[in-house]
Motif scaffolding. Sequence first.
Motif, mmCIF file in Angstrom:
data_model
loop_
_atom_site.group_PDB
_atom_site.id
_atom_site.type_symbol
_atom_site.label_atom_id
_atom_site.label_comp_id
_atom_site.label_asym_id
_atom_site.label_seq_id
_atom_site.Cartn_x
_atom_site.Cartn_y
_atom_site.Cartn_z
ATOM 1 N N GLY A 80 0.817 -1.203 0.000
ATOM 2 C CA GLY A 80 0.000 0.000 0.000
ATOM 3 C C GLY A 80 0.851 1.253 0.000
ATOM 4 N N GLU A 81 1.954 1.232 0.738
ATOM 5 C CA GLU A 81 2.847 2.385 0.795
ATOM 6 C C GLU A 81 3.492 2.620 -0.568
ATOM 7 O OE1 GLU A 81 6.635 4.389 1.038
ATOM 8 O OE2 GLU A 81 6.457 2.212 0.821
ATOM 9 N N LYS A 82 3.882 1.556 -1.238
ATOM 10 C CA LYS A 82 4.484 1.702 -2.560
ATOM 11 C C LYS A 82 3.465 2.222 -3.565
ATOM 12 C CE LYS A 82 8.262 -1.660 -2.358
ATOM 13 N NZ LYS A 82 8.825 -2.905 -2.948
ATOM 14 N N ALA A 83 2.255 1.701 -3.490
ATOM 15 C CA ALA A 83 1.209 2.165 -4.398
ATOM 16 C C ALA A 83 0.947 3.655 -4.191
ATOM 17 C CB ALA A 83 -0.073 1.361 -4.183
ATOM 18 N N GLY A 84 0.959 4.096 -2.936
ATOM 19 C CA GLY A 84 0.754 5.507 -2.641
ATOM 20 C C GLY A 84 1.849 6.373 -3.220
ATOM 21 N N ARG A 85 3.096 5.895 -3.162
ATOM 22 C CA ARG A 85 4.213 6.645 -3.740
ATOM 23 C C ARG A 85 4.067 6.756 -5.244
ATOM 24 N NH1 ARG A 85 8.399 3.291 -1.032
ATOM 25 N NH2 ARG A 85 9.414 3.248 -3.041
ATOM 26 N N ILE A 86 3.585 5.701 -5.861
ATOM 27 C CA ILE A 86 3.387 5.717 -7.316
ATOM 28 C C ILE A 86 2.329 6.751 -7.698
ATOM 29 C CG2 ILE A 86 2.541 4.384 -9.281
ATOM 30 C CD1 ILE A 86 3.789 1.892 -7.894
ATOM 31 N N VAL A 87 1.225 6.767 -6.962
ATOM 32 C CA VAL A 87 0.148 7.719 -7.246
ATOM 33 C C VAL A 87 0.642 9.147 -7.051
ATOM 34 C CG1 VAL A 87 -2.136 8.523 -6.517
ATOM 35 C CG2 VAL A 87 -1.674 6.075 -6.701
ATOM 36 N N LEU B 181 4.572 -0.720 -11.436
ATOM 37 C CA LEU B 181 3.474 0.122 -11.907
ATOM 38 C C LEU B 181 2.475 -0.705 -12.699
ATOM 39 C CD1 LEU B 181 5.679 2.342 -11.234
ATOM 40 C CD2 LEU B 181 4.598 3.700 -13.029
ATOM 41 N N HIS B 182 2.995 -1.572 -13.561
ATOM 42 C CA HIS B 182 2.106 -2.444 -14.324
ATOM 43 C C HIS B 182 1.379 -3.418 -13.399
ATOM 44 C CE1 HIS B 182 3.219 -1.251 -18.398
ATOM 45 N NE2 HIS B 182 4.474 -1.170 -17.987
ATOM 46 N N TYR B 183 2.071 -3.883 -12.366
ATOM 47 C CA TYR B 183 1.474 -4.840 -11.437
ATOM 48 C C TYR B 183 0.279 -4.225 -10.707
ATOM 49 C CZ TYR B 183 0.944 -7.798 -7.296
ATOM 50 O OH TYR B 183 0.432 -8.577 -6.299
ATOM 51 N N TYR B 184 0.450 -2.987 -10.226
ATOM 52 C CA TYR B 184 -0.611 -2.347 -9.457
ATOM 53 C C TYR B 184 -1.726 -1.774 -10.334
ATOM 54 C CZ TYR B 184 1.859 -2.487 -4.977
ATOM 55 O OH TYR B 184 2.460 -2.890 -3.821
ATOM 56 N N PHE B 185 -1.337 -1.165 -11.460
ATOM 57 C CA PHE B 185 -2.315 -0.369 -12.201
ATOM 58 C C PHE B 185 -2.560 -0.829 -13.637
ATOM 59 C CE2 PHE B 185 -0.276 2.351 -9.013
ATOM 60 C CZ PHE B 185 -1.384 2.712 -8.271
ATOM 61 N N GLU C 238 -3.763 4.876 -18.012
ATOM 62 C CA GLU C 238 -5.104 5.404 -17.815
ATOM 63 C C GLU C 238 -5.659 5.061 -16.440
ATOM 64 O OE1 GLU C 238 -4.015 5.468 -21.877
ATOM 65 O OE2 GLU C 238 -4.140 3.748 -20.541
ATOM 66 N N ARG C 239 -5.433 3.824 -16.008
ATOM 67 C CA ARG C 239 -5.927 3.419 -14.686
ATOM 68 C C ARG C 239 -5.162 4.143 -13.578
ATOM 69 N NH1 ARG C 239 -6.204 -1.941 -17.089
ATOM 70 N NH2 ARG C 239 -8.375 -2.435 -17.533
ATOM 71 N N LEU C 240 -3.879 4.365 -13.778
ATOM 72 C CA LEU C 240 -3.100 5.096 -12.782
ATOM 73 C C LEU C 240 -3.576 6.543 -12.706
ATOM 74 C CD1 LEU C 240 -0.875 5.528 -10.768
ATOM 75 C CD2 LEU C 240 0.783 5.601 -12.657
ATOM 76 N N LEU C 241 -3.834 7.173 -13.847
ATOM 77 C CA LEU C 241 -4.344 8.541 -13.852
ATOM 78 C C LEU C 241 -5.695 8.622 -13.144
ATOM 79 C CD1 LEU C 241 -3.434 9.503 -17.517
ATOM 80 C CD2 LEU C 241 -2.499 10.561 -15.465
ATOM 81 N N ALA C 242 -6.547 7.649 -13.410
ATOM 82 C CA ALA C 242 -7.856 7.628 -12.754
ATOM 83 C C ALA C 242 -7.703 7.501 -11.245
ATOM 84 C CB ALA C 242 -8.705 6.484 -13.295
ATOM 85 N N GLU C 243 -6.711 6.732 -10.802
ATOM 86 C CA GLU C 243 -6.477 6.575 -9.363
ATOM 87 C C GLU C 243 -5.985 7.877 -8.742
ATOM 88 O OE1 GLU C 243 -6.252 4.996 -5.588
ATOM 89 O OE2 GLU C 243 -7.287 4.301 -7.387
#
Length: 207
Positions: A18-25, A56-60, A64-69
Motif C-alpha cells: 500500500g505504501e508503494k502504491a501511494g508513492r506511485i500515485v 506500476l504495471h502490477y498495481y495499475f 489510464e488506470r493510474l491517472l484515474a487513481e
Amino acid sequence: MLVNCEAMEATEQRELSGEKAGRIVDAMGASVAERGIAGSTFEHVAREAGVSRGLLHYYFGTKERLLAEVVRRDAEFRIARLDEPLGAAGSPDEILKALVSNLEDSIQNDPGFWVLIFELFTAGRRNPEIQREVGELFNRTRDHVADILRAKESEGVLSMRFEADAVVGFLFAIADGIALQVLSDPKREHTEVIAAGTVAARSLLTD
C-alpha cells in the motif's frame, strides 16, 4: 505461533504494498503537473517513486488506470475536507463559505490538481477509457456533495431552487471555470469574479 507469524508477515506485506502504491500515485500526480500526461511515462514515474516499472504495471496495468487513481484519491481527499465544514454549516452563506474556501485553497496551494483535471479532460476527448474513468469519478464526487445538500435541505438549512444534482453540477462548473481563469492569468485580480460566482450560487440555495 507459526500461524501468527505468517499472519503478521502477510499484514506487513500488504502495508508495504500500500505504501508503494501511494508513492506511485503521488509521483504520477506530480509528473502530470510538471510534464503533462504525454510526458509522464512509466519510466519517469517509477524513477520518481523509487520503484520498478514492472511494479506500476502490477498495481495499475495501464497509464489510464493510474491517472484515474490519482484523480480518485485527490477527489476523495477534497471531499473529506469538505465534509466537516459542510456538515457544521447552519446557513446557505456558511455552505458557500466552505466551498469557496476549499476552491481558493486548492488553487493557491495545489494547482497541480487542476492541471491534472484539465489534462485529463483533454486526453479524454481522444481516449474513451480515460473519459469513462474520469466521468465515473466526477459523478461519484457530485453525488456525494448532492447528498450533503439534500441533507441540509431536510434540516431546513437551505431551500434549493432546482434538484440537488443540477445545483451541484452548476457549482462545480463555476469552480472549474474560476480555477481555469486564475491559473491561466494569475496576475489578474479575480476577487470580483469569485464574488459574482458566489452570488450566483447563493441564488440556487435559497428559494
